[in-house]
Motif scaffolding. Structure first.
Motif, short mmCIF file in Angstrom:
data_model
loop_
_atom_site.label_atom_id
_atom_site.label_comp_id
_atom_site.label_asym_id
_atom_site.label_seq_id
_atom_site.Cartn_x
_atom_site.Cartn_y
_atom_site.Cartn_z
N LYS A 146 0.82 -1.21 0.00
CA LYS A 146 0.00 0.00 0.00
C LYS A 146 0.85 1.26 0.00
CE LYS A 146 -4.21 1.77 0.29
NZ LYS A 146 -5.24 1.50 -0.71
N ASP A 147 1.88 1.31 0.85
CA ASP A 147 2.74 2.50 0.90
C ASP A 147 4.15 2.23 0.39
OD1 ASP A 147 3.90 1.06 2.95
OD2 ASP A 147 3.27 2.41 4.55
N GLN A 148 4.39 1.00 -0.11
CA GLN A 148 5.69 0.64 -0.69
C GLN A 148 6.83 0.78 0.31
OE1 GLN A 148 6.16 -0.55 -4.18
NE2 GLN A 148 4.05 -0.95 -3.58
N LYS A 149 6.56 0.45 1.56
CA LYS A 149 7.58 0.52 2.60
C LYS A 149 7.83 -0.87 3.18
CE LYS A 149 8.01 5.06 2.64
NZ LYS A 149 7.53 5.83 3.80
N VAL A 150 9.07 -1.09 3.60
CA VAL A 150 9.38 -2.27 4.36
C VAL A 150 9.27 -1.91 5.84
CG1 VAL A 150 11.87 -1.83 4.36
CG2 VAL A 150 11.04 -4.14 4.69
N TYR A 151 8.65 -2.80 6.61
CA TYR A 151 8.43 -2.55 8.04
C TYR A 151 9.28 -3.51 8.86
CZ TYR A 151 4.50 0.62 7.34
OH TYR A 151 3.72 1.69 7.00
N TYR A 152 10.06 -2.95 9.75
CA TYR A 152 10.83 -3.73 10.71
C TYR A 152 10.21 -3.49 12.08
CZ TYR A 152 14.51 -4.94 14.01
OH TYR A 152 15.21 -5.47 15.07
N ILE A 153 9.85 -4.58 12.77
CA ILE A 153 9.17 -4.47 14.06
C ILE A 153 10.04 -5.15 15.12
CG2 ILE A 153 7.05 -4.95 15.33
CD1 ILE A 153 5.74 -5.33 12.51
N ALA A 154 10.49 -4.38 16.08
CA ALA A 154 11.34 -4.90 17.15
C ALA A 154 10.52 -5.04 18.42
CB ALA A 154 12.52 -3.96 17.39
N TRP A 186 10.75 2.07 6.05
CA TRP A 186 11.56 2.82 5.09
C TRP A 186 11.40 2.18 3.71
CZ3 TRP A 186 13.67 -0.33 8.88
CH2 TRP A 186 14.42 -1.44 8.44
N THR A 187 11.87 2.88 2.68
CA THR A 187 11.85 2.35 1.33
C THR A 187 12.88 1.24 1.21
OG1 THR A 187 11.22 4.53 0.50
CG2 THR A 187 12.03 2.95 -1.12
N PRO A 188 12.52 0.07 0.68
CA PRO A 188 13.40 -1.09 0.77
C PRO A 188 14.71 -0.99 -0.02
CG PRO A 188 11.45 -1.60 -0.52
CD PRO A 188 11.20 -0.28 0.11
N ASN A 189 14.83 -0.05 -0.95
CA ASN A 189 16.10 0.08 -1.67
C ASN A 189 17.00 1.17 -1.06
OD1 ASN A 189 14.52 2.22 -2.44
ND2 ASN A 189 15.00 2.10 -4.62
N THR A 190 16.69 1.56 0.17
CA THR A 190 17.54 2.49 0.91
C THR A 190 17.95 1.84 2.22
OG1 THR A 190 15.67 3.55 2.04
CG2 THR A 190 16.37 4.48 -0.09
N CYS A 191 19.05 2.33 2.80
CA CYS A 191 19.53 1.78 4.07
C CYS A 191 19.52 2.91 5.10
CB CYS A 191 20.94 1.23 3.91
SG CYS A 191 21.47 0.17 5.27
N PRO A 192 18.55 2.89 6.03
CA PRO A 192 18.40 4.02 6.95
C PRO A 192 19.52 4.10 7.97
CG PRO A 192 16.91 2.25 7.54
CD PRO A 192 17.54 1.85 6.25
N SER A 193 19.76 5.33 8.40
CA SER A 193 20.77 5.58 9.43
C SER A 193 20.14 6.46 10.51
CB SER A 193 22.00 6.27 8.84
OG SER A 193 22.95 6.57 9.83
#
Length: 658
Positions: free
Chosen positions: A102-110, A122-129
Motif C-alpha cells: 500500500k505505501d511501498q515501505k518495508v516494516y521492521y518491528i522490534a 523505510w523504502t526497501p532500496n535504501t539503508c536508513p541511518s
C-alpha cells in the motif's frame, strides 16, 4: 457509411493455430520475477552479521542469490506521552519484517521484554541511518505480521495456551490509525494441530493468506474476520529431508513459496526450499544459494510482474473490400510494487502484410495516472501504444491495469486466412530495476493469468489471438446490446436481434472462469426481419464471477458466439442471520444484511414452540442490527430465534446460560 459491428469474442479456429506467423514463435519470458526480502544473518554466524538482504529467485534453475544488503541503523527514543522510552537497535533475533504494497515501505518491528513493540519503516532500496520508530506499542506484542495487498491492513498470527498443542488467533493491525482488531480464534481443519511456534505468515499478491507453522501449511480464510469466524484450511505437512529442519521465513515466488530453514540441533545447518502446492499437496524442492550462506529468520515478499491479454471485440465490413477490426488489450501489474518504463507493443503491419491499411489506438475507460496514449501509434512504423519513457508508470493495486482499443482497417484481406496477433508488454521495477515482459494471452474476459497463480506466462497463457474474417460474417443474425445485471438474487440478461433466419437455435451459456461454459437455458428465436428483444433470467448464479455468452447454431451446422458479459457477485453478501452473544445471559443482538428496505419480523421460541417474545422492525439496505432485552429471567436451555424478511425465513439456535 457508418459501419455496423458484429461482436464475437471466441473463435472456433484453434485447429488452424499452427499456421505460419511471420514473427516466429513468441513466448513470454520473465513475466514475473520474485525478489524475496530476508532479515537474518550468515548461517552459523553471530549477530555481527545481522542484516536485511534482498535476493532474486531463479525459478527455472531454483537458485537464490543476494543482490542487496543493508544493516539499518535504528533506535533512538520514543515519547508516547508517558516519557521517553529507549528503542532497541536492529536485531534479527528480536524483530520481524514485512513489505506493505500500500505505501511501498518495508516494516521492521522490534519487540522487547514486557511485549513492547517498536515499528520502523523505510523504502526497501535504501539503508536508513539513525531511524526513529514510527510507532510504539506498550505491552502489545506485534510479530509475525504481513500486509493485505489491496488494503494495506496488517494481519498477525497469535498463539494461546501455555503448553502444546497451541490454539491460534488472527488479529488485524493498522499502523496508520494505531488500531488493533479483535483476536479471532482460527479453526484448523482436518484435525491439524500446532505443537511448535516456529514459522511465518504470508499474503500472496492475489490476497490469499497462508501460514506455515510447525512445518504445516495452512490457507487462512480471513473473509469473515469481522464476524469473528476464521478458518485455517490445512494444505499439507512440509516434509524435509532432515526432520530437524523447521521453517523460519516464507516468501512468495512464481506461484510457489520460498522458505528459509534452520536446524533445531545445529545453528550452522541452514537452507532454502521451494514449496510447490499447484498439485494440491506440498512438494518440497531444493534451492541452491548462489553467492551467500545467508539464513533468514523472517521473510517478506516483493514481486515484480506484468501480464497482457488480448481479444477481438468487433469485426465489421466498411466499404467495398475493406474491413474494420477492433482489438481490446489489457495490461496489468502482477506484482506488488510499481513498474516504470511501461510499454505495450502491437505490430500489425507485419502480421497482415499488404492487407494492412492503418491503425489507431484509444483508451477504454480512464487510464490510470502514469500512463498516456502514444498519439503517433500506427501499428506499422510506430508500434508503441503508450507514450513511454521513465514517466510511464503502472502502479500496483488497486490502479494496476489499463485497457486500450486498437481500431485497424484492412483492405482486401483473405477472409479464409487465420491471422495471429500478439501484444507485448514490458516494464521495469521502480525499486530495484528488474525488467519484466509478457506476450498477450487470447481471452474473452481479458485475463492474462488463467489459473490465478499470479504468473501470467504459464503454459497456455500466451496464446496468440486468431482472426479469420469468414468466421465473423454473421450478418443475418446480428446480436445487439447483450448485457446483464444482478437484481433480486438473480442475473437478468437482455439482448436484441435483427433479421433472424429460420433454423437458428440459441443457447444461454454460463462459466465461472471465463473458459469452460455450460448451457443453462435454450432460447426460442423468432424468425423475423425486424428487431426482436429477448430476456432470460439466471436464478442460480455463482457467488463469485459469472461469465455469460450466447451460442448460436445455424441449420447448416455452423456455431457462432456472442460477446462475453461478466457479473461478479463476490462483493454481494447473501442474507445471513447472525446472533451474538451465543450463549447469552440477559440480552441478544441479531443482525441481517438486506438488499433493500423491508420489514423484519422476529420470534424467540422455546423448544416447545412457545413464543417468548416477538416484534417487527424496519430493515434498511445493508447491515441491520437489533436488540432483544429482558431475557435474564429465562431458564437456562436451548431456544430458537426465527426471523422473516419478505417471503424468506431465517433461523438460529441459541443457548441461555445460568
Amino acid at each position: 457509411m457508418k459501419p455496423k459491428f458484429y461482436t464475437q469474442t471466441w473463435l472456433t479456429v484453434f485447429c488452424l493455430i499452427l499456421l505460419n506467423f511471420v514473427f516466429g514463435t513468441v513466448h513470454a519470458q520473465n513475466a514475473v520475477k520474485s525478489t524475496p526480502i530476508g532479515i537474518g544473518r550468515n548461517c552459523g554466524g553471530n549477530n555481527s552479521t545481522d542484516s536485511i538482504r534482498v535476493a532474486t529467485y531463479d525459478d527455472v534453475n531454483r537458485k537464490i542469490s543476494v543482490g542487496y544488503k543493508c544493516k539499518p541503523s535504528v533506535g533512538g527514543t520514543y515519547n508516547p506521552g508517558t516519557g521517553n522510552i529507549t528503542a532497541p537497535g536492529f536485531s534479527s533475533n528480536s524483530g520481524s519484517i514485512a513489505f506493505n504494497p500500500k505505501d511501498q515501505k518495508v516494516y521492521y518491528i522490534a519487540t522487547t521484554s514486557g511485549n513492547n513493540s517498536f515499528v520502523y519503516n523505510w523504502t526497501p532500496n535504501t539503508c536508513p541511518s539513525g531511524l526513529l520508530p514510527s510507532n510504539y506499542y506498550a505491552s502489545q506484542f506485534v510479530v509475525g505480521l504481513d500486509f493485505e495487498p489491496s488494503t494495506g491492513d496488517g494481519y498477525q498470527l497469535e498463539f494461546t495456551g501455555s503448553a502444546a498443542p497451541y490454539a491460534c488467533q488472527l488479529r488485524k493491525v493498522n499502523f496508520a490509525t494505531n488500531s488493533f482488531g479483535s483476536s479471532v480464534p482460527i479453526t484448523l481443519t482436518s484435525g491439524a494441530k500446532i505443537y511448535k511456534q516456529n514459522g511465518d505468515i504470508i499474503f500472496t499478491p492475489a490476497g490469499l493468506l497462508y501460514v506455515a507453522f510447525d512445518n504445516k501449511l495452512f490457507r487462512i480464510d480471513y473473509s469473515n474476520y469481522a464476524s469473528g469466524t476464521v478458518i485455517g484450511n490445512y494444505v499439507d505437512s512440509l516434509r524435509f529431508t532432515n526432520p530437524s529442519d523447521y521453517v523460519t521465513g516464507i516468501s512468495y515466488a512464481h506461484g510457489n513459496f520460498i522458505t528459509s530453514l534452520q536446524n533445531s540441533s545445529s545453528s550452522s545447518t541452514c537452507s532454502f526450499k521451494e514449496i510447490d502446492i499447484t498439485s494440491g499437496t506440498a512438494v518440497v524442492n531444493n534451492v541452491t544459494p548462489v553467492n551467500n550462506n545467508f539464513t533468514a529468520l523472517d521473510m517478506a515478499t516483493l514481486i515484480n510482474g506484468i501480464g497482457v491479454a488480448e481479444k477481438i471485440s468487433a469485426v465489421a465490413p466498411w466499404t467495398l473490400g475493406r474491413w474494420i477490426v477492433n482489438y481490446d488489450i489489457k495490461i496489468k501489474n502482477f506484482g506488488n510494487s510499481p513498474l516504470n518504463n511501461v510499454q505495450l507493443v502491437q505490430d500489425l503491419a507485419t502480421v497482415f502484410g499488404a492487407s494492412f491499411t492503418s491503425a489507431t489506438v484509444s483508451a477504454v475507460g480512464t487510464l490510470p495516472s502514469g500512463l498516456s496514449i502514444n498519439s503517433s501509434f500506427n501499428g506499422s512504423t510506430n508500434t508503441n501504444i503508450f507514450a513511454g519513457g521513465s514517466g510511464s508508470i503502472l502502479k500496483a493495486s488497486p490502479t494496476d491495469s489499463a485497457t486500450v482499443r486498437i481500431q485497424m482497417i484492412l483492405t482486401n484481406p483473405n477472409i479464409n486466412t487465420t491471422y495471429l496477433t500478439t501484444g507485448l508488454g514490458s516494464g521495469t521495477d521502480a525499486l530495484f530495476g528488474t525488467n519484466v515482459i509478457d506476450s498477450s494471452n487470447n481471452d474473452p474476459a481479458l485475463r492474462a493469468d488463467l489459473n490465478l497463480d499470479g504468473v501470467p506466462d504459464d503454459s497456455n497463457e500466451d496464446i496468440r489471438t486468431p482472426l479469420r474474417i469468414s468466421d465473423w460474417i454473421f450478418l443475418a443474425n446480428n446480436v445487439m446490446d447483450f448485457n446483464a445485471y444482478y437484481k433480486e438474487k438473480a442475473v437478468h440478461l437482455n439482448w436484441s436481434m435483427q433479421n433472424t433466419e429460420d433454423g437458428v437455435t440459441a443457447h444461454l451459456q454460463r462459466s465461472t472462469n471465463g473458459r469452460d461454459f455450460i448451457t443453462i437455458g435454450d432460447i426460442p428465436l423468432k424468425s423475423s426481419k425486424q428487431v426482436e428483444s429477448y430476456l432470460s433470467v439466471d436464478k442460480s448464479p455463482s457467488n463469485a464471477d459469472n461469465y455469460y455468452r450466447l451460442e448460436f447454431q445455424t441449420a447448416t451446422g455452423h456455431t457462432f458466439y456472442s460477446n462475453v458479459v461478466v457479473v461478479s457477485l463476490k462483493n454481494i453478501k447473501p442474507t445471513e442471520l447472525v446472533v451474538t452473544p451465543n450463549p447469552f445471559r440477559d440480552q441478544i443482538y441479531f443482525s441481517l444484511n438486506l438488499e433493500k428496505k423491508d420489514k423484519v419480523s422476529y420470534k424467540l421460541l422455546d423448544l416447545h414452540s412457545r413464543v417468548i417474545t416477538s416484534g417487527d422492525r424496519i430493515g434498511q439496505p445493508g447491515d441491520n442490527k437489533y436488540t432483544i432485552d429482558g431475557l435474564s429471567g429465562l431458564p437456562p436451555g436451548t431456544y430458537l430465534l426465527q426471523t422473516q424478511v419478505g417471503e424468506e425465513h431465517y433461523h438460529k439456535m441459541i443457548i441461555k446460560t445460568p
